[in-house]
Design a protein around this motif. Structure first.
Motif, PDB file in Angstrom:
ATOM      1  N   GLN A 198      22.570  53.283  34.934  1.00 34.13           N
ATOM      2  CA  GLN A 198      22.191  51.869  34.907  1.00 34.13           C
ATOM      3  C   GLN A 198      22.478  51.207  36.248  1.00 34.13           C
ATOM      4  N   LEU A 199      23.599  51.578  36.851  1.00 38.00           N
ATOM      5  CA  LEU A 199      23.940  51.024  38.163  1.00 38.00           C
ATOM      6  C   LEU A 199      22.932  51.456  39.225  1.00 38.00           C
ATOM      7  N   VAL A 200      22.512  52.716  39.168  1.00 42.46           N
ATOM      8  CA  VAL A 200      21.486  53.192  40.097  1.00 42.46           C
ATOM      9  C   VAL A 200      20.209  52.378  39.935  1.00 42.46           C
ATOM     10  N   SER A 201      19.787  52.161  38.693  1.00 45.86           N
ATOM     11  CA  SER A 201      18.567  51.386  38.441  1.00 45.86           C
ATOM     12  C   SER A 201      18.695  49.969  38.972  1.00 45.86           C
ATOM     13  N   HIS A 202      19.848  49.327  38.709  1.00 44.62           N
ATOM     14  CA  HIS A 202      20.069  47.968  39.204  1.00 44.62           C
ATOM     15  C   HIS A 202      19.993  47.934  40.734  1.00 44.62           C
ATOM     16  N   THR A 203      20.590  48.930  41.357  1.00 42.81           N
ATOM     17  CA  THR A 203      20.619  48.961  42.819  1.00 42.81           C
ATOM     18  C   THR A 203      19.214  49.104  43.400  1.00 42.81           C
ATOM     19  N   LEU A 204      18.451  50.035  42.843  1.00 44.96           N
ATOM     20  CA  LEU A 204      17.117  50.296  43.385  1.00 44.96           C
ATOM     21  C   LEU A 204      16.179  49.113  43.183  1.00 44.96           C
ATOM     22  N   GLU A 205      16.492  48.255  42.202  1.00 45.64           N
ATOM     23  CA  GLU A 205      15.675  47.063  41.945  1.00 45.64           C
ATOM     24  C   GLU A 205      16.183  45.843  42.715  1.00 45.64           C
ATOM     25  N   SER A 206      17.359  45.961  43.342  1.00 50.54           N
ATOM     26  CA  SER A 206      17.997  44.818  43.982  1.00 50.54           C
ATOM     27  C   SER A 206      17.512  44.630  45.411  1.00 50.54           C
ATOM     28  N   THR A 207      17.514  43.379  45.848  1.00 45.08           N
ATOM     29  CA  THR A 207      17.196  43.079  47.242  1.00 45.08           C
ATOM     30  C   THR A 207      18.322  43.538  48.176  1.00 45.08           C
ATOM     31  N   LYS A 208      19.504  43.835  47.612  1.00 44.04           N
ATOM     32  CA  LYS A 208      20.651  44.279  48.408  1.00 44.04           C
ATOM     33  C   LYS A 208      20.733  45.798  48.525  1.00 44.04           C
ATOM     34  N   ARG A 209      19.714  46.489  48.034  1.00 38.70           N
ATOM     35  CA  ARG A 209      19.849  47.940  47.896  1.00 38.70           C
ATOM     36  C   ARG A 209      20.109  48.648  49.225  1.00 38.70           C
TER      37      ARG A 209
ATOM     38  N   LYS B   8      30.754  46.325  42.466  1.00 41.57           N
ATOM     39  CA  LYS B   8      31.365  45.037  42.816  1.00 41.57           C
ATOM     40  C   LYS B   8      30.309  43.956  42.999  1.00 41.57           C
ATOM     41  N   GLN B   9      29.179  44.316  43.601  1.00 46.23           N
ATOM     42  CA  GLN B   9      28.162  43.318  43.912  1.00 46.23           C
ATOM     43  C   GLN B   9      27.188  43.054  42.777  1.00 46.23           C
ATOM     44  N   LEU B  10      26.848  44.118  42.027  1.00 46.70           N
ATOM     45  CA  LEU B  10      25.730  43.998  41.092  1.00 46.70           C
ATOM     46  C   LEU B  10      26.112  44.005  39.625  1.00 46.70           C
ATOM     47  N   SER B  11      27.235  44.640  39.298  1.00 42.84           N
ATOM     48  CA  SER B  11      27.509  44.844  37.876  1.00 42.84           C
ATOM     49  C   SER B  11      28.960  44.533  37.520  1.00 42.84           C
ATOM     50  N   PRO B  12      29.409  43.332  37.783  1.00 44.93           N
ATOM     51  CA  PRO B  12      30.802  43.010  37.466  1.00 44.93           C
ATOM     52  C   PRO B  12      31.078  42.906  35.977  1.00 44.93           C
ATOM     53  N   THR B  13      30.035  42.873  35.162  1.00 44.05           N
ATOM     54  CA  THR B  13      30.237  42.652  33.730  1.00 44.05           C
ATOM     55  C   THR B  13      30.367  43.930  32.913  1.00 44.05           C
ATOM     56  N   PHE B  14      30.123  45.089  33.513  1.00 41.90           N
ATOM     57  CA  PHE B  14      30.338  46.315  32.747  1.00 41.90           C
ATOM     58  C   PHE B  14      31.036  47.353  33.611  1.00 41.90           C
ATOM     59  N   THR B  15      31.707  48.266  32.937  1.00 40.08           N
ATOM     60  CA  THR B  15      32.578  49.216  33.611  1.00 40.08           C
ATOM     61  C   THR B  15      31.812  50.451  34.041  1.00 40.08           C
ATOM     62  N   VAL B  16      32.016  50.868  35.275  1.00 34.14           N
ATOM     63  CA  VAL B  16      31.466  52.132  35.749  1.00 34.14           C
ATOM     64  C   VAL B  16      32.617  52.957  36.310  1.00 34.14           C
TER      65      VAL B  16
END
Length: 301
Positions: free
Chosen positions: A58-69, A30-38
């Motif tokens: 991909q979602l895991v990678s985005h999360t670990l790189e995010s300031t919101k992780r 909901k927070q990081l990847s609204p443009t693709f389906t998981v």
């Protein structure tokens, strides 16, 4: 990947175990990847196969790189676990499938896999209490490897069978021996409520490799009761999937319990059998799959 189910406000959610905590998939998507389906449930992940797995990675990678992780990674020790596979259409069990267990039970080595089934009422999660039924005084532990089917499967040959497997997990195939052996049919002693704790993780097949080369054990209150290897199976995982598929169609999310090694209480001489009692803590451990722990409690009258 290591997938799990956690419960919050009586609803089940999909999590992914990472080295920094458990990813809350729904919140991260909901927070990081609204443009693709998981996938948002374990069954959606299983049915989605490689595409769904890639999206989760991909979602895991985005999360670990995010300031919101930090807000999206949960402390595993604080989670309430559900069964790692929540709604299998089939729970198929293979009996007497370890050579040394058949020998300790003084039963002949099976010529064909012995099949029986359980029902969804037996499913529960890691760290949940399991009731000792009022009607049994001989509840036994059984450490087992579970095969989780990933593709619709019918008439598959042994060589291609493991291509139809999504992953593997631990189960404690709890068995009320006095009910199981009351008749020639085993089902009653296998199907009491909570008699299939499943988890804690569903580990994808690529992380497991050869399922018939895994250390498997069971401890009761820290004492080792079973200590073996899945290599001792009479019918290996590829043979099991192939054999079952000759007789019924398997669907994504179906689970197959593959039998238990030697060391169960029932395998000891009658006067030396130590069955589970109120307060006992049982841990099933399988190499690469983690540890599944449950406490047995006497059912209240």
């Amino acid at each position: 990947m290591k997938l799990l189910t956690f419960v919050r406000n009586k609803e089940q959610y999909l999590g992914v175990k990472t080295e920094f905590g458990v990813l809350d998939v729904a919140a991260a998507a909901k927070q990081l990847s609204p443009t693709f389906t998981v996938p948002l449930t374990v069954h959606a992940a299983i049915e989605g196969g490689e595409t769904a797995n890639a999206a989760l990675q991909q979602l895991v990678s985005h999360t670990l790189e995010s300031t919101k992780r930090d807000s999206l990674l949960l402390n595993e020790a604080e989670l309430t676990f559900g069964p790692c596979v929540t709604h299998p259409s089939k729970i198929i069990c293979i009996g007497l499938n370890y050579r040394k267990h058949a020998e300790e039970s003084k039963m002949p080595i099976p010529e064909y896999p012995i099949l029986f089934n359980k029902f969804s009422n037996t499913l529960t999660g890691h760290n949940h209490d399991v009731a000792l039924p009022r009607v049994s005084k001989e509840v036994d532990y059984e450490a087992e490897l579970v095969i989780v089917i990933g593709k619709q499967t019918k008439y598959v040959n042994k060589e291609q069978a493991l291509d139809h497997v999504y992953g593997y997990c631990c189960v404690n195939d709890l068995s009320a021996r006095d009910l199981q052996m009351r008749t020639q049919q085993w089902l009653l002693g296998k199907s009491c409520d909570g008699f299939s704790p499943l988890g804690p993780y569903l580990v994808t097949a690529d992380e497991v490799g050869n399922p018939n080369a895994l250390h498997i054990s069971c401890t009761v209150n820290g004492q080792v009761r079973q200590n073996s290897n899945t290599a001792d199976m009479i019918f290996h995982c590829d043979e099991i999937v192939s054999y079952v598929s000759q007789h019924m169609t398997l669907y994504p999310g179906d689970i197959i319990l593959t039998g238990t090694p030697e060391g169960v209480a029932f395998g000891a001489p009658v006067d030396q059998r130590v069955y589970l009692k109120d307060g006992d803590v049982v841990t099933i451990a399988i190499e690469k799959l983690g540890e599944l722990t449950n406490r047995l409690v006497r059912e209240e009258v």
